[in-house]
Write a protein that holds these residues in place. Structure first.
Motif: not given
Lengths: 245, 121
Positions: A213-217
């Motif tokens: 996910t974008v937020d995980q990255i």
């Protein structure tokens, strides 16, 4: 809520005649209701993957399951595909295309298409050959988004249009698509679209580099996805060079 | 207040902070309705799932209540809101003193300067 994933790829491989391996044993699962960016440098396999999902190409090896089925008549009925080029006859008018889509796809909403074209001030009686490239792309996007599909596959939907149109396209993707539907869009302009994405699939030389996910990255790397991948590739360029740095 | 998203941190965290700010400042008043996820997401230009995640976090903190019929509303428990408001104020104050210390001012000097500035038309 144990729905089958929308897309399941196992060991998916595509080798073209000249021996180039475009996709190399790709394992990937995509869920429903997600907006996913398919990212990667030129030649990383993005378009090949999209064409395989559409059934326009046949895999050399491995399996594709979309809503549990191999690509075919059924999967084509639930996929709304935006190719990376215009495939309509240029003598057609916008209104001809609407009739065409309404005939072809049972999930096409004429009303939705008309209202989007109206917002964009695109005349219904204009012929495609008299349209600018950007306008043509908008028409094509409107048609694709006016279907109530389960899977929207878009190959470079924002590459050729001006920033205002790009905003419109991203907004359309955010607000108009079917909530249960998944959008997979390929691009190499990551920065512009990062915030509209749930997750990203990053390909490199036909392999899966990362799916997250974008937020995980952002959480793990402390930087935007855009910067993260720029840095990935900067390192790679030096390592792959002739070492004279 | 516009949505202001920076590059370096998770988007949902930034959205959660800015939603909190809106509640603390009274823009979304106690007991009032929070706009639908889709509307908020479109306004901020972000993915609805990301906005959803930010709202869930505020729900966990008790700032937002979800009812089956009325959608999402700001909590009617004003003590939660004042606590959050105070916490935010605290952060600004800490930051002020930190900056002033870096400039070489003592605490009393910093306070005096603050009062003086406030009284200057």
């Amino acid at each position: 809520m144990t729905q089958t994933p929308l897309v399941q790829l196992q060991q998916l491989t595509k080798q073209y005649e000249k021996g180039k391996v475009a996709l190399d044993h790709l394992d990937l699962t995509l869920c429903r209701g997600r907006t996913i960016g398919l990212l990667g440098p030129n030649g990383s396999g993005k378009t090949t993957l999209i064409k395989l999902l559409c059934g326009l190409l046949q895999p050399s090896f491995g399996t594709i399951r979309i809503d549990g089925q191999a690509p075919g008549v059924y999967t084509k009925s639930i996929i709304s595909y935006l190719p990376d080029q215009i495939y309509f006859p240029l003598w057609m008018k916008t209104t001809d295309l609407i009739d065409f889509f309404a005939d072809f796809y049972t999930d096409f909403s004429r009303q939705k298409a008309l209202s989007m074209l109206d917002t964009l001030s695109i005349p219904l009686q204009q012929r495609l050959k008299n349209m600018s490239k950007g306008t043509l792309e908008k028409v094509q996007l409107v048609l694709v988004m006016s279907r109530q599909a389960q899977f929207y596959l878009m190959d470079e939907p924002i590459a050729g249009v001006d920033p205002a149109a790009r905003d419109f396209i991203l907004n359309t993707i955010l607000t108009n698509y079917n909530e249960e539907g998944t959008v997979l869009l390929s691009t190499h302009l990551i920065g512009d679209i990062e915030r509209v994405l749930d997750e990203v699939v990053f390909l490199q030389n036909g392999r899966l580099l990362r799916h997250d996910t974008v937020d995980q990255i952002r959480e793990q790397e402390g930087m935007s996805v855009d910067r993260y991948f720029r840095e990935q590739f900067r390192t790679e360029a030096l390592v792959g060079g002739n070492g004279r740095w | 207040m516009q949505w202001n998203l920076t590059e370096d941190r998770p988007i949902y965290l930034q959205l959660a902070e800015q939603l909190t700010q809106r509640i603390a400042s009274g823009r979304y008043p106690s007991g009032g309705r929070i706009p639908p996820v889709r509307d908020l997401a479109a306004e901020a230009g972000v993915n609805p799932n990301t906005m959803q995640r930010a709202l869930s976090q505020l729900e966990q903190e008790g700032l937002i209540v979800t009812n089956r019929t009325a959608g999402r509303t700001v909590t009617e428990d004003t003590s939660i809101i004042s606590a959050v408001r105070e916490r935010l104020a605290q952060t600004h104050i800490d930051q002020y003193f930190f900056q002033m210390t870096t400039l070489g001012y003592g605490t009393q000097e910093a306070i005096d300067l603050l009062v003086k500035r406030r009284n200057t038309p």
